[in-house]
Design a protein around this motif. Structure first.
Motif, PDB file in Angstrom:
ATOM      1  N   GLN A  83       0.811  -1.219   0.000  1.00 12.69           N
ATOM      2  CA  GLN A  83       0.000   0.000   0.000  1.00 12.69           C
ATOM      3  C   GLN A  83       0.848   1.274   0.000  1.00 12.69           C
ATOM      4  O   GLN A  83       1.864   1.371   0.677  1.00 12.69           O
ATOM      5  N   ALA A  84       0.351   2.234  -0.760  1.00 13.02           N
ATOM      6  CA  ALA A  84       1.087   3.478  -0.987  1.00 13.02           C
ATOM      7  C   ALA A  84       0.901   4.464   0.154  1.00 13.02           C
ATOM      8  O   ALA A  84      -0.065   4.387   0.923  1.00 13.02           O
ATOM      9  N   ALA A  85       1.810   5.437   0.205  1.00 11.65           N
ATOM     10  CA  ALA A  85       1.786   6.475   1.238  1.00 11.65           C
ATOM     11  C   ALA A  85       0.517   7.320   1.178  1.00 11.65           C
ATOM     12  O   ALA A  85       0.068   7.851   2.202  1.00 11.65           O
ATOM     13  N   SER A  86      -0.104   7.425  -0.005  1.00  7.20           N
ATOM     14  CA  SER A  86      -1.296   8.263  -0.143  1.00  7.20           C
ATOM     15  C   SER A  86      -2.451   7.790   0.728  1.00  7.20           C
ATOM     16  O   SER A  86      -3.363   8.572   0.999  1.00  7.20           O
ATOM     17  N   GLY A  87      -2.420   6.535   1.166  1.00  9.19           N
ATOM     18  CA  GLY A  87      -3.439   6.062   2.105  1.00  9.19           C
ATOM     19  C   GLY A  87      -3.447   6.896   3.383  1.00  9.19           C
ATOM     20  O   GLY A  87      -4.457   6.952   4.086  1.00  9.19           O
TER      21      GLY A  87
ATOM     22  N   ILE B 227       4.220   0.282   1.869  1.00  8.44           N
ATOM     23  CA  ILE B 227       5.537   0.279   1.217  1.00  8.44           C
ATOM     24  C   ILE B 227       5.828   1.681   0.662  1.00  8.44           C
ATOM     25  O   ILE B 227       4.909   2.498   0.549  1.00  8.44           O
ATOM     26  N   PRO B 228       7.090   1.974   0.342  1.00 12.59           N
ATOM     27  CA  PRO B 228       7.430   3.336  -0.084  1.00 12.59           C
ATOM     28  C   PRO B 228       7.053   3.641  -1.529  1.00 12.59           C
ATOM     29  O   PRO B 228       7.904   3.906  -2.373  1.00 12.59           O
ATOM     30  N   THR B 229       5.749   3.587  -1.814  1.00 14.84           N
ATOM     31  CA  THR B 229       5.224   4.039  -3.107  1.00 14.84           C
ATOM     32  C   THR B 229       4.303   5.219  -2.837  1.00 14.84           C
ATOM     33  O   THR B 229       3.903   5.439  -1.679  1.00 14.84           O
ATOM     34  N   LEU B 230       3.935   5.957  -3.884  1.00 15.95           N
ATOM     35  CA  LEU B 230       3.241   7.218  -3.633  1.00 15.95           C
ATOM     36  C   LEU B 230       1.721   7.132  -3.691  1.00 15.95           C
ATOM     37  O   LEU B 230       1.048   7.594  -2.792  1.00 15.95           O
ATOM     38  N   ARG B 231       1.126   6.529  -4.747  1.00 21.86           N
ATOM     39  CA  ARG B 231      -0.336   6.633  -4.813  1.00 21.86           C
ATOM     40  C   ARG B 231      -1.062   5.472  -5.482  1.00 21.86           C
ATOM     41  O   ARG B 231      -2.241   5.596  -5.814  1.00 21.86           O
ATOM     42  N   ALA B 232      -0.408   4.336  -5.664  1.00 24.28           N
ATOM     43  CA  ALA B 232      -1.157   3.183  -6.163  1.00 24.28           C
ATOM     44  C   ALA B 232      -0.915   1.992  -5.241  1.00 24.28           C
ATOM     45  O   ALA B 232       0.220   1.736  -4.848  1.00 24.28           O
ATOM     46  N   HIS B 233      -1.987   1.314  -4.891  1.00 25.43           N
ATOM     47  CA  HIS B 233      -1.899   0.117  -4.050  1.00 25.43           C
ATOM     48  C   HIS B 233      -1.778  -1.118  -4.935  1.00 25.43           C
ATOM     49  O   HIS B 233      -2.437  -1.213  -5.971  1.00 25.43           O
TER      50      HIS B 233
ATOM     51  N   VAL C 234       5.310  -7.375 -18.773  1.00 19.48           N
ATOM     52  CA  VAL C 234       4.000  -6.729 -18.652  1.00 19.48           C
ATOM     53  C   VAL C 234       3.248  -7.358 -17.485  1.00 19.48           C
ATOM     54  O   VAL C 234       2.940  -8.552 -17.487  1.00 19.48           O
ATOM     55  N   PHE C 235       3.021  -6.551 -16.457  1.00 20.12           N
ATOM     56  CA  PHE C 235       2.261  -6.942 -15.264  1.00 20.12           C
ATOM     57  C   PHE C 235       1.936  -5.641 -14.533  1.00 20.12           C
ATOM     58  O   PHE C 235       2.489  -4.591 -14.864  1.00 20.12           O
ATOM     59  N   PRO C 236       1.020  -5.683 -13.571  1.00 23.32           N
ATOM     60  CA  PRO C 236       0.634  -4.427 -12.909  1.00 23.32           C
ATOM     61  C   PRO C 236       1.766  -3.915 -12.010  1.00 23.32           C
ATOM     62  O   PRO C 236       2.312  -4.681 -11.212  1.00 23.32           O
ATOM     63  N   VAL C 237       2.129  -2.649 -12.153  1.00 22.54           N
ATOM     64  CA  VAL C 237       3.068  -2.008 -11.217  1.00 22.54           C
ATOM     65  C   VAL C 237       2.509  -0.628 -10.841  1.00 22.54           C
ATOM     66  O   VAL C 237       1.858   0.027 -11.662  1.00 22.54           O
ATOM     67  N   PRO C 238       2.764  -0.202  -9.601  1.00 24.79           N
ATOM     68  CA  PRO C 238       2.175   1.049  -9.110  1.00 24.79           C
ATOM     69  C   PRO C 238       2.461   2.268  -9.987  1.00 24.79           C
ATOM     70  O   PRO C 238       1.552   3.066 -10.233  1.00 24.79           O
ATOM     71  N   LEU C 239       3.692   2.413 -10.490  1.00 24.52           N
ATOM     72  CA  LEU C 239       3.974   3.627 -11.278  1.00 24.52           C
ATOM     73  C   LEU C 239       3.101   3.693 -12.527  1.00 24.52           C
ATOM     74  O   LEU C 239       2.693   4.773 -12.933  1.00 24.52           O
TER      75      LEU C 239
ATOM     76  N   HIS D 205      11.570  -2.791 -14.385  1.00 22.80           N
ATOM     77  CA  HIS D 205      10.832  -1.521 -14.327  1.00 22.80           C
ATOM     78  C   HIS D 205      11.599  -0.615 -13.359  1.00 22.80           C
ATOM     79  O   HIS D 205      12.400  -1.112 -12.556  1.00 22.80           O
ATOM     80  N   PRO D 206      11.342   0.697 -13.390  1.00 24.51           N
ATOM     81  CA  PRO D 206      11.989   1.544 -12.377  1.00 24.51           C
ATOM     82  C   PRO D 206      11.553   1.074 -10.981  1.00 24.51           C
ATOM     83  O   PRO D 206      10.365   0.829 -10.755  1.00 24.51           O
ATOM     84  N   LEU D 207      12.500   0.951 -10.055  1.00 18.91           N
ATOM     85  CA  LEU D 207      12.148   0.492  -8.705  1.00 18.91           C
ATOM     86  C   LEU D 207      11.775   1.620  -7.741  1.00 18.91           C
ATOM     87  O   LEU D 207      10.916   1.416  -6.880  1.00 18.91           O
ATOM     88  N   PRO D 208      12.354   2.838  -7.866  1.00 18.56           N
ATOM     89  CA  PRO D 208      11.992   3.882  -6.906  1.00 18.56           C
ATOM     90  C   PRO D 208      10.488   4.177  -6.935  1.00 18.56           C
ATOM     91  O   PRO D 208       9.905   4.316  -8.012  1.00 18.56           O
ATOM     92  N   PHE D 209       9.855   4.223  -5.759  1.00 16.00           N
ATOM     93  CA  PHE D 209       8.428   4.516  -5.625  1.00 16.00           C
ATOM     94  C   PHE D 209       7.561   3.554  -6.449  1.00 16.00           C
ATOM     95  O   PHE D 209       6.529   3.922  -6.985  1.00 16.00           O
TER      96      PHE D 209
END
Lengths: 343, 343
Positions: A163-167, A244-250, A287-292, B197-201
């Protein structure tokens, strides 16, 4: 054309609510929503797709005098508990649909909890003007899981979240960015205030309050809300919710057992053309889902679909990802209003 | 006192191997290991706890003439396939223990795959001079799972991983840091070369090569290696292996079904005093395993222990975390040598 108010307009979800309304001018009309917030933000001018809009101080009597068609609440649970039901009736006797992003009313048996592609009809069935918008993790998973449930009947769900930080809203995203910046520039990381541990270069396996059974409320929300939205008590759900350290996608790794035989190919077929879902599943070509890739995007992405090594022909594993602020909050709420406006 | 060689000494694992040997001077003696690498690194002087050491160009005849007690390989699988078995015999007819960090020989039926706290005796049983060191994710989980398996007999394991950049070595860690730095300073992120894929965030739900069954090799390693180390074919294992933007500790969310009744309290009792494992499970006070706290630490941390909502009294959920370069690689290898040296 609809008269709309956004309460809590300065937060990360509030900002996306205004954008999602503007993306539907043909449904809601070109008039801008009224933007409400706390006295601290009142008078601020926000840059929105409608142009600059001035934030109005929230006052329940003001809102009840305006007979809005839709009021979106992007505020705390305590605020919703106090104001959500009163806001459904206006001084002139008319009713207003109040769509609440908090968890305050999600588990009330007379309040519909809605993912519009799944159980929009529960609003009419419950004859309720107050509508609860689901937890972000649940809403994102539900988009992929409900079509599968309809065809194969899900019995067990094991969910591990990314889960992203935006939560934790805009302050959560800012704390992650500030901490990363300090770390990579060789400075001392500022003290964590939003998260229970520093989030940069870390993960935190605890979100929301601890429950008596040892699970967190965030984990139990996935169980409670999935059953309520799918209108069944027969699905066992276990979740581990991890920031986890992501910004806005879970993202979520999901293992399921189904009543009927299931296969990856059958899942791809099942999800084909379903609104709000895209299958991105070609791992040989990365090709698979990634938060960015899912950030700022309306659809929930599904990939890494595999036959279960635990439940064999009665199960699959998959990976889903969706924008936490869109399908996980603002977009879902606005799609509810859109369907109500089009009735 | 032992004569030791480290091959691949300039990589992230190689550097930790030297440190782990130095931490055991009373076992291996004060003489520094000989450090080998490719011609590209030969002649470089490395700063080590033994003092500055010069890197020697790898040449199999040189090593075979030196009759080492232990040779640690921190190199590619292809390199190991070519050199690991020849290195077990020396020109003077003596034998050398070769401990290989790659996956090259892990699944060979006559090569022991060892976590020393679990199946050290398989080295003597197989009478092998070549010893395979397990996959990092597997070794970390195994430390927590084996005591539980002995007491409650594990039937099913569902594992979702939160894996650090160090799994891709020093270049992986550097790519993560460089990308973060560019992002927080408002610059364009450099192109990803190490990760797909890019790993940051971001997080990347694909590690290592795709297998015919749709799982990745990293995911299948958890299944294959857990069964080999635990010496059973009766555990069903399913994993989803995901890279997240952390530096050097792997975390894993694990759901298990057991043959016997199990409870969180029984798991805490079971793990108490087990070597290499610490229980950190007081979520009300924000105590649980997190990568930043497990980095640079020998022990594997276990927490968030909960009764399963899927398997009820026959299952638990838990979260483990361990240093990928230590228990997941260098420390495990050096502990194997330590036990052999003490025989």
């Amino acid at each position: 054309m609809s008269k709309i108010a956004v309460v809590g307009c300065t937060g990360a979800v509030g900002i996306e609510l205004v954008k999602c309304c503007h993306a539907r001018l043909s449904v809601f009309g070109t008039e801008s929503p009224d933007l409400y917030a706390s006295p601290r933000s009142a008078g601020k001018v926000l840059d929105t797709p409608y142009g600059p809009l001035t934030v109005i101080e929230f006052n329940i009597e003001t809102l009840k005098s305006k007979s809005y068609d839709f009021i979106f609440l992007a505020v705390s649970g305590d605020f919703s508990l106090k104001n959500a039901i009163p806001l459904t009736t206006n001084v002139n006797g008319t009713d207003t649909y109040v769509i609440d992003n908090s968890s305050a009313y999600r588990y009330h048996s007379d309040v519909p909890l809605v993912v519009p592609e799944i159980n929009f009809d529960s609003i009419a069935q419950m004859n309720s003007k107050l509508i609860a918008n689901p937890n972000c993790t649940t809403a994102i998973a539900a988009m992929a899981l409900y079509p599968i449930h309809q065809q194969f009947k899900i019995k067990k769900l094991i969910v591990s979240t990314y889960q992203a930080a935006s939560g934790a809203g805009e302050p959560g995203m800012q704390e992650l960015l500030d901490g990363c910046k300090a770390h990579v520039n060789g400075e001392t990381m500022p003290e964590n205030k939003i998260f229970s541990h520093p989030l940069p270069f870390n993960c935190i396996p605890m979100i929301d309050k601890l429950q008596d059974n040892g699970y967190t409320k965030e984990e139990m929300k996935v169980a409670w809300e999935t059953r309520k939205i799918f209108r069944t008590d027969d699905i066992k759900v276990s979740a581990t919710a991890v920031r986890i350290p992501t910004l806005r996608a879970h993202a979520e790794a999901i293992t399921m057992e189904t009543e009927k035989d299931i296969s990856p190919m059958a899942v791809v077929e099942c999800l084909k053309g379903k609104p709000g879902v895209v299958v991105e599943d070609d791992p040989a070509n990365n090709v698979f889902p990634v938060p960015l890739n899912c950030s700022g995007r309306d659809e929930v992405s599904v990939g890494r679909i595999r036959q279960s090594l635990i439940f064999d022909e009665k199960g699959v594993d998959l990976f889903v990802c969706g924008d936490q602020l869109l399908r996980g909050a603002a977009l879902n709420a606005v799609l509810i209003a859109e369907k109500l406006a089009q009735k």
